[in-house]
Design a protein around this motif. Structure first.
Motif, short mmCIF file in Angstrom:
data_model
loop_
_atom_site.label_atom_id
_atom_site.label_comp_id
_atom_site.label_asym_id
_atom_site.label_seq_id
_atom_site.Cartn_x
_atom_site.Cartn_y
_atom_site.Cartn_z
N CYS A 1 0.79 -1.22 0.00
CA CYS A 1 0.00 0.00 0.00
C CYS A 1 0.82 1.27 0.00
O CYS A 1 0.25 2.33 -0.14
CB CYS A 1 -0.95 0.00 1.20
SG CYS A 1 -0.15 -0.31 2.77
N ASN B 1 -5.95 -1.90 -5.19
CA ASN B 1 -6.50 -0.53 -5.21
C ASN B 1 -7.66 -0.34 -4.23
O ASN B 1 -7.83 0.75 -3.67
CB ASN B 1 -6.92 -0.16 -6.62
CG ASN B 1 -5.72 0.23 -7.48
OD1 ASN B 1 -4.73 0.75 -6.98
ND2 ASN B 1 -5.81 -0.04 -8.77
N HIS C 1 -5.88 0.25 -1.06
CA HIS C 1 -5.29 1.60 -1.08
C HIS C 1 -6.35 2.66 -0.78
O HIS C 1 -6.14 3.59 -0.01
CB HIS C 1 -4.66 1.87 -2.43
CG HIS C 1 -3.34 1.20 -2.61
ND1 HIS C 1 -2.41 1.65 -3.53
CD2 HIS C 1 -2.77 0.13 -2.00
CE1 HIS C 1 -1.33 0.87 -3.47
NE2 HIS C 1 -1.54 -0.05 -2.56
N THR C 2 -7.51 2.53 -1.43
CA THR C 2 -8.60 3.49 -1.23
C THR C 2 -9.07 3.47 0.22
O THR C 2 -9.29 4.52 0.84
CB THR C 2 -9.76 3.18 -2.18
OG1 THR C 2 -9.30 3.28 -3.53
CG2 THR C 2 -10.90 4.17 -1.96
N ARG D 1 -3.58 5.07 -5.50
CA ARG D 1 -3.91 3.88 -6.27
C ARG D 1 -2.86 3.62 -7.34
O ARG D 1 -2.24 4.55 -7.85
CB ARG D 1 -5.28 4.07 -6.94
CG ARG D 1 -6.43 4.19 -5.95
CD ARG D 1 -7.70 4.64 -6.63
NE ARG D 1 -8.18 3.69 -7.64
CZ ARG D 1 -8.98 2.69 -7.40
NH1 ARG D 1 -9.43 2.48 -6.17
NH2 ARG D 1 -9.39 1.88 -8.37
N LYS E 1 -2.04 2.95 -10.99
CA LYS E 1 -2.82 3.41 -12.15
C LYS E 1 -2.62 2.59 -13.43
O LYS E 1 -3.31 2.82 -14.41
CB LYS E 1 -2.49 4.87 -12.44
CG LYS E 1 -2.83 5.81 -11.29
CD LYS E 1 -2.49 7.25 -11.64
CE LYS E 1 -2.86 8.20 -10.50
NZ LYS E 1 -2.51 9.62 -10.83
#
Length: 360
Positions: free
Chosen positions: A4, A173, A176-177, A183, A185
């Motif tokens: 992360c 992701n 991460h959020t 995030r 990409k």
């Protein structure tokens, strides 16, 4: 504890997070083992959870995260007649060598896991052809462990999916959020969907064990094996040496790799099987060399063009760590140094592996 953040911007938070995780693991298992435990039979099952992440090594790239959960059955004298096994397992096991021999004990293991790989720069959306491609692998595995007190043979079949259907990008992701981190990409540039199959064999030997006294011992565990399949084809050889108090009678420290599950007790003298609650602490170090003929996470898809980089044939790991035994629980931390896996990789990689096994 999915990948992360990079250590450059979050080193303090990473160290604090690992300390918190370690403390939580101890708080979870310690109360249940505080009083004298009932006798645990030599046929006890073992549940093993392994989490590997490169933020322990100060990077945010390449092999970025792996998680694997395994159940290892208790000892089966004649597995094909054991009523505890599901029916679908038996036809597969009858095909394997070294089965139902008089001097062997057997264990069946079932596993599920996910690995994820990313390039060094996860902040761009375009393809990076000179860096490791994005890739994910979600899988299940069935293994037979055939063992004596001095030798363990592991035969494992792994089935899974590589590519977008593995959902590694979503896993990373979404986490991460949730945690408020950036995030990744570029997951649209990952290796394409492909079913994965691997057949693996690994032999681990207890070449030496010396009881020094006062429950202190030292051992040496060489190993070698081979894996064949469209996901990974390789041969490997390595070793582990351990020293400490109440050293477990198992075959070493499990990492996420084909033929794992070696952390399950292999002898009735293992401290996790004692009537009284045991405490043990040991240090260990190891090394492994691999000759890699195929690695789909570097070579790309088998039957179609996909992101790829030129891999190196020979890869080596150096590892060291500490293990704690508390009652029926074993907790280890392993720090791994891995040499470059592809041409153009700027530096070796380091990552950490936390393994928690509970025998019941």
């Amino acid at each position: 504890m999915l990948e992360c953040f990079s250590a450059r911007s979050h080193a303090k938070r990473g160290a604090a997070g690992f300390a918190t995780c370690l403390a939580l693991c101890l708080l979870i298992v310690a109360p249940a083992r505080a009083e004298e435990a009932a006798a645990r039979p030599a046929t006890a099952s073992t549940l093993i959870l392994i989490e590997e992440n490169d933020f322990f090594g100060g990077t945010d790239e390449h092999y970025t995260n792996g998680i694997k959960l395994s159940w290892v059955s208790g000892d089966l004298l004649r597995y094909a007649q054991d009523e505890r096994l599901p029916d679908f397992v038996l036809p597969y096991l009858r095909l394997l060598p070294f089965v139902n021999e008089a001097d062997q004990q057997y264990n069946v293991a079932l596993s599920a896991g996910q690995n994820m790989y990313t390039p060094g720069d996860t902040g761009v959306t375009y393809s990076q052809p000179e860096d490791r491609p994005y890739a994910g692998f979600t899988y299940v595995a069935l293994a037979l462990h055939a063992k004596t007190a001095r030798q363990l043979d592991s035969f494992e079949t792994t089935l899974g999916i590589v590519g977008p259907s593995a959902r590694a990008g979503e896993t990373q992701n979404d986490y991460h959020t949730l945690m408020g981190f950036k995030r990744a990409k570029g997951w649209k540039n990952q290796v394409h969907d492909e079913p994965g199959l691997m057949l693996s064999w690994q032999r681990t030997l207890r070449a030496a064990r010396v009881d020094i006294g006062r429950d202190v011992a030292w051992d040496l565990l060489p190993r070698f094996g081979a894996t064949a399949g469209n996901v990974l084809t390789q041969a490997s050889a390595g070793m582990e040496t351990r020293f400490g108090l109440n050293l477990p009678w198992d075959f070493g420290t499990s990492l996420i790799s084909p033929g794992g599950g070696v952390s399950a007790p292999a002898d009735a003298e293992d401290p996790r099987l004692r009537r009284e609650t045991s405490f043990g602490l040991h240090l260990f170090a190891g090394a492994e060399a691999r000759a890699v003929a195929r690695n789909i996470f570097l070579d790309g898809n088998t039957w179609e063009k996909s992101p790829s980089v030129p891999k190196k044939t020979f890869v080596a790991d150096l590892s060291a760590g500490v293990g704690l035994v508390l009652g029926a629980t074993k907790l280890t931390y392993t720090h791994v140094y891995r040499t470059e896996e592809f041409y153009g990789q700027k530096s070796p990689q380091m990552f950490g592996s936390v393994s928690l096994s509970v025998t019941f």
